[in-house]
Design an enzyme around this catalytic site. Structure first.
Site, mmCIF file in Angstrom:
data_model
loop_
_atom_site.group_PDB
_atom_site.id
_atom_site.type_symbol
_atom_site.label_atom_id
_atom_site.label_comp_id
_atom_site.label_asym_id
_atom_site.label_seq_id
_atom_site.Cartn_x
_atom_site.Cartn_y
_atom_site.Cartn_z
ATOM 1 N N GLY A 46 -15.171 58.605 18.425
ATOM 2 C CA GLY A 46 -15.585 59.028 19.446
ATOM 3 C C GLY A 46 -15.280 58.386 20.743
ATOM 4 C CD GLU A 47 -15.185 55.771 25.627
ATOM 5 O OE1 GLU A 47 -14.232 55.155 25.619
ATOM 6 O OE2 GLU A 47 -16.341 55.439 25.745
ATOM 7 C CB SER A 48 -15.574 52.315 21.313
ATOM 8 O OG SER A 48 -14.821 51.710 22.393
ATOM 9 C CB CYS A 77 -11.485 55.725 15.286
ATOM 10 S SG CYS A 77 -10.190 55.992 16.540
ATOM 11 N NE ARG A 103 -11.614 51.054 24.151
ATOM 12 C CZ ARG A 103 -12.539 51.729 25.126
ATOM 13 N NH1 ARG A 103 -13.332 50.853 25.783
ATOM 14 N NH2 ARG A 103 -12.796 53.157 25.191
ATOM 15 C CG HIS A 174 -10.292 59.775 13.056
ATOM 16 N ND1 HIS A 174 -11.536 59.877 13.649
ATOM 17 C CD2 HIS A 174 -9.866 59.332 13.958
ATOM 18 C CE1 HIS A 174 -11.805 59.424 14.809
ATOM 19 N NE2 HIS A 174 -10.362 59.037 15.094
ATOM 20 C CD GLU A 176 -13.648 60.822 10.953
ATOM 21 O OE1 GLU A 176 -13.185 60.011 10.049
ATOM 22 O OE2 GLU A 176 -13.525 60.813 11.879
HETATM 23 N N1 GLN Z 1 -9.905 55.615 22.076
HETATM 24 C C1 GLN Z 1 -11.388 55.668 21.652
HETATM 25 C C2 GLN Z 1 -12.052 54.249 22.117
HETATM 26 O O1 GLN Z 1 -11.411 53.336 22.405
HETATM 27 C C3 GLN Z 1 -11.346 55.591 20.028
HETATM 28 C C4 GLN Z 1 -10.955 56.899 19.766
HETATM 29 C C5 GLN Z 1 -11.376 57.717 18.322
HETATM 30 O O2 GLN Z 1 -12.279 57.110 18.039
HETATM 31 N N2 GLN Z 1 -10.839 58.493 17.941
HETATM 32 O O3 GLN Z 1 -13.275 54.166 21.828
#
Ligand code: GLN
Length: 194
Positions: A46-48, A77, A103, A174, A176
């Site tokens: 997702g987005e960390s 990820c 990242r 990923h 999943e």
């Molecule tokens: N770019 C996202 C991050 O830095 C990670 C991307 C992903 O989880 N697919 O959090």
């Protein structure tokens, strides 16, 4: 055996589906009390930064750290970033696993790609050892592993994309999103052993 999936943001539902496919009881985690009775936890992609901010808002930071000291955690990820000790910038991290991540390490042109990986550790769940087809989506890299953290998979040029340290697992791709459930099976075995 029951595995939770942190469901604050990101593609948690795909992990739930993968766990159910392999016959494992799976549940979404949004509250500290939902960590009780779990044998392991997956932190999805997702987005960390968002996952970290929400974990603070939901008062999950300390409960997640306490859980991770005892039990298996797998970050995929963004989840791998959140699990790490160092993302080389200011953002909330669990700071459990001795890995340094970078990242968005693949830049814009190739921010998503697929590649076959050689992952010898997966022979523990399938001795055929066929290559693992991995999906990378705006992925980080594991720049380095420290202490007793070990590399599980690298790109052909040597850059690290999966690592394990005791009962912690980090993959920057990923699992999943593929029908190949070997990483989920591998993690369930880690949780069983932890
Ligand atoms: N770019 C996202 C991050 O830095 C990670 C991307 C992903 O989880 N697919 O959090």
């Amino acid at each position: 055996m029951k595995i939770g999936v942190l469901a604050l943001q990101g593609d948690f539902i795909e992990h739930i589906h993968a766990l159910r496919r392999i016959g494992v009881d799976a549940s979404e985690v949004r509250l500290p009390a939902q960590l009780e009775a779990l044998d392991g936890l997956i932190i999805p992609g997702g987005e960390s930064t968002t996952i970290g901010k929400l974990a603070i808002d939901f008062e999950l930071m300390e409960p997640l750290r306490a859980f991770g000291r005892e039990k298996a955690i797998w970050g995929t990820c963004a989840g791998a970033i959140f699990l790490s000790k160092d993302a080389r910038r200011e953002q909330p991290l669990l700071e459990l696993m001795d890995i340094t991540v970078a990242r968005n390490a693949f830049g814009r042109q190739v921010d998503s790609f697929e590649v076959d990986l050689n992952v010898p550790a997966l022979e523990a769940v399938d001795p055929r050892g066929t290559p693992y087809h991995a999906f990378f989506i705006r992925a980080p890299l594991i720049e380095s592993v420290q202490k007793d953290a070990q590399v599980l998979a690298s790109l052909p040029d040597g850059r690290i994309v999966a690592a394990r340290q005791g009962h912690w697992l980090a993959t920057v791709f990923h699992p999943e999103l593929t029908p190949d459930d070997r990483f989920h099976q591998y993690f369930v075995e880690m949780a069983r052993a932890a």
